[in-house]
Design a protein around this motif. Structure first.
Motif, PDB file in Angstrom:
ATOM      1  N   THR A  57      11.573  -9.898  -8.877  1.00  0.00           N
ATOM      2  CA  THR A  57      11.868  -8.623  -8.229  1.00  0.00           C
ATOM      3  C   THR A  57      10.685  -7.671  -8.387  1.00  0.00           C
ATOM      4  O   THR A  57      10.267  -7.025  -7.424  1.00  0.00           O
ATOM      5  N   VAL A  58      10.144  -7.593  -9.582  1.00  0.00           N
ATOM      6  CA  VAL A  58       8.999  -6.709  -9.834  1.00  0.00           C
ATOM      7  C   VAL A  58       7.813  -7.124  -8.970  1.00  0.00           C
ATOM      8  O   VAL A  58       7.182  -6.283  -8.329  1.00  0.00           O
ATOM      9  N   TYR A  59       7.512  -8.419  -8.930  1.00  0.00           N
ATOM     10  CA  TYR A  59       6.381  -8.879  -8.114  1.00  0.00           C
ATOM     11  C   TYR A  59       6.599  -8.565  -6.627  1.00  0.00           C
ATOM     12  O   TYR A  59       5.685  -8.093  -5.950  1.00  0.00           O
ATOM     13  N   ARG A  60       7.791  -8.833  -6.126  1.00  0.00           N
ATOM     14  CA  ARG A  60       8.053  -8.573  -4.698  1.00  0.00           C
ATOM     15  C   ARG A  60       7.925  -7.097  -4.379  1.00  0.00           C
ATOM     16  O   ARG A  60       7.303  -6.715  -3.384  1.00  0.00           O
ATOM     17  N   ARG A  61       8.531  -6.256  -5.200  1.00  0.00           N
ATOM     18  CA  ARG A  61       8.470  -4.807  -4.938  1.00  0.00           C
ATOM     19  C   ARG A  61       7.043  -4.290  -5.086  1.00  0.00           C
ATOM     20  O   ARG A  61       6.590  -3.477  -4.294  1.00  0.00           O
ATOM     21  N   ALA A  62       6.336  -4.755  -6.106  1.00  0.00           N
ATOM     22  CA  ALA A  62       4.949  -4.315  -6.301  1.00  0.00           C
ATOM     23  C   ALA A  62       4.088  -4.703  -5.107  1.00  0.00           C
ATOM     24  O   ALA A  62       3.294  -3.890  -4.616  1.00  0.00           O
ATOM     25  N   GLN A  63       4.247  -5.917  -4.603  1.00  0.00           N
ATOM     26  CA  GLN A  63       3.455  -6.341  -3.446  1.00  0.00           C
ATOM     27  C   GLN A  63       3.808  -5.546  -2.201  1.00  0.00           C
ATOM     28  O   GLN A  63       2.938  -5.243  -1.383  1.00  0.00           O
ATOM     29  N   ARG A  64       5.076  -5.204  -2.035  1.00  0.00           N
ATOM     30  CA  ARG A  64       5.483  -4.360  -0.900  1.00  0.00           C
ATOM     31  C   ARG A  64       4.844  -2.982  -1.009  1.00  0.00           C
ATOM     32  O   ARG A  64       4.353  -2.431  -0.031  1.00  0.00           O
ATOM     33  N   LEU A  65       4.841  -2.409  -2.211  1.00  0.00           N
ATOM     34  CA  LEU A  65       4.219  -1.102  -2.428  1.00  0.00           C
ATOM     35  C   LEU A  65       2.710  -1.163  -2.201  1.00  0.00           C
ATOM     36  O   LEU A  65       2.122  -0.236  -1.651  1.00  0.00           O
ATOM     37  N   VAL A  66       2.081  -2.253  -2.601  1.00  0.00           N
ATOM     38  CA  VAL A  66       0.647  -2.444  -2.357  1.00  0.00           C
ATOM     39  C   VAL A  66       0.394  -2.533  -0.855  1.00  0.00           C
ATOM     40  O   VAL A  66      -0.539  -1.917  -0.327  1.00  0.00           O
ATOM     41  N   ALA A  67       1.224  -3.297  -0.139  1.00  0.00           N
ATOM     42  CA  ALA A  67       1.049  -3.461   1.308  1.00  0.00           C
ATOM     43  C   ALA A  67       1.165  -2.122   2.042  1.00  0.00           C
ATOM     44  O   ALA A  67       0.489  -1.908   3.047  1.00  0.00           O
ATOM     45  N   LEU A  68       2.014  -1.238   1.536  1.00  0.00           N
ATOM     46  CA  LEU A  68       2.161   0.092   2.145  1.00  0.00           C
ATOM     47  C   LEU A  68       1.128   1.087   1.619  1.00  0.00           C
ATOM     48  O   LEU A  68       1.150   2.256   1.988  1.00  0.00           O
ATOM     49  N   ASP A  69       0.251   0.623   0.750  1.00  0.00           N
ATOM     50  CA  ASP A  69      -0.792   1.446   0.141  1.00  0.00           C
ATOM     51  C   ASP A  69      -0.217   2.602  -0.675  1.00  0.00           C
ATOM     52  O   ASP A  69      -0.803   3.665  -0.784  1.00  0.00           O
ATOM     53  N   LEU A  70       0.963   2.367  -1.268  1.00  0.00           N
ATOM     54  CA  LEU A  70       1.582   3.362  -2.144  1.00  0.00           C
ATOM     55  C   LEU A  70       1.241   3.084  -3.608  1.00  0.00           C
ATOM     56  O   LEU A  70       1.399   3.937  -4.465  1.00  0.00           O
ATOM     57  N   VAL A  71       0.769   1.862  -3.876  1.00  0.00           N
ATOM     58  CA  VAL A  71       0.347   1.433  -5.206  1.00  0.00           C
ATOM     59  C   VAL A  71      -0.969   0.679  -5.045  1.00  0.00           C
ATOM     60  O   VAL A  71      -1.127  -0.098  -4.103  1.00  0.00           O
ATOM     61  N   ALA A  72      -1.901   0.928  -5.964  1.00  0.00           N
ATOM     62  CA  ALA A  72      -3.173   0.186  -5.979  1.00  0.00           C
ATOM     63  C   ALA A  72      -3.057  -0.939  -7.003  1.00  0.00           C
ATOM     64  O   ALA A  72      -2.487  -0.766  -8.076  1.00  0.00           O
ATOM     65  N   GLU A  73      -3.592  -2.089  -6.648  1.00  0.00           N
ATOM     66  CA  GLU A  73      -3.595  -3.248  -7.532  1.00  0.00           C
ATOM     67  C   GLU A  73      -5.011  -3.510  -8.014  1.00  0.00           C
ATOM     68  O   GLU A  73      -5.953  -3.506  -7.219  1.00  0.00           O
ATOM     69  N   SER A  74      -5.167  -3.714  -9.319  1.00  0.00           N
ATOM     70  CA  SER A  74      -6.469  -4.034  -9.901  1.00  0.00           C
ATOM     71  C   SER A  74      -6.350  -5.317 -10.699  1.00  0.00           C
ATOM     72  O   SER A  74      -5.313  -5.592 -11.292  1.00  0.00           O
TER      73      SER A  74
END
Length: 130
Positions: A57-74
């Motif tokens: 669940t965390v991975y799916r939501r995090a990737q969705r937030l990254v795709a919407l550019d609401l979260v940056a992934e490093s």
């Protein structure tokens, strides 16, 4: 960003962005990820420990937030040489304005400030941790 016309037909990307952002913000796991990563960058494992959700669940939501550019992934390197991702909220504000011409949606994001020096400092802290 364009606006929705008086006919009620979708005329632009503003309505699509509003729908996408509204849908992700309606999800309690996504909101929890945004709230926790607004304070500090966190890995998926750290997020699993802090929110009521499974690893998938965390991975799916995090990737969705990254795709919407609401979260940056490093990408980070841990002391044993493995790579992992950390997430940091970029969302600052979502504004929906209504006037005689229709809706205007704006999504304000923080600039991505994480750089190689920050990542190196975090790696050094993990190497010298408790």
């Amino acid at each position: 960003m364009r606006e929705e016309g008086d006919t009620g037909e979708v005329a632009d990307d503003a309505t699509d962005e509003l729908a996408s952002v509204a849908a992700v913000l309606d999800d309690p796991h996504a909101r929890a990820i945004l709230a926790h990563t607004a304070r500090e960058p966190l890995s998926a494992d750290e997020l699993v420990d802090r929110i009521d959700g499974s690893r998938s669940t965390v991975y799916r939501r995090a990737q969705r937030l990254v795709a919407l550019d609401l979260v940056a992934e490093s990408r980070e390197i841990d002391p044993d040489g493995h790579h992992f991702s950390t997430y940091r909220a970029r969302l600052d504000r979502v504004t929906v304005d209504l006037d005689a011409d229709g809706f205007t949606v704006s999504v304000d994001r923080h600039p991505v400030e994480d750089d190689a020096v920050d990542r190196l400092n975090r790696l050094f802290e993990r190497l010298n941790g408790p």
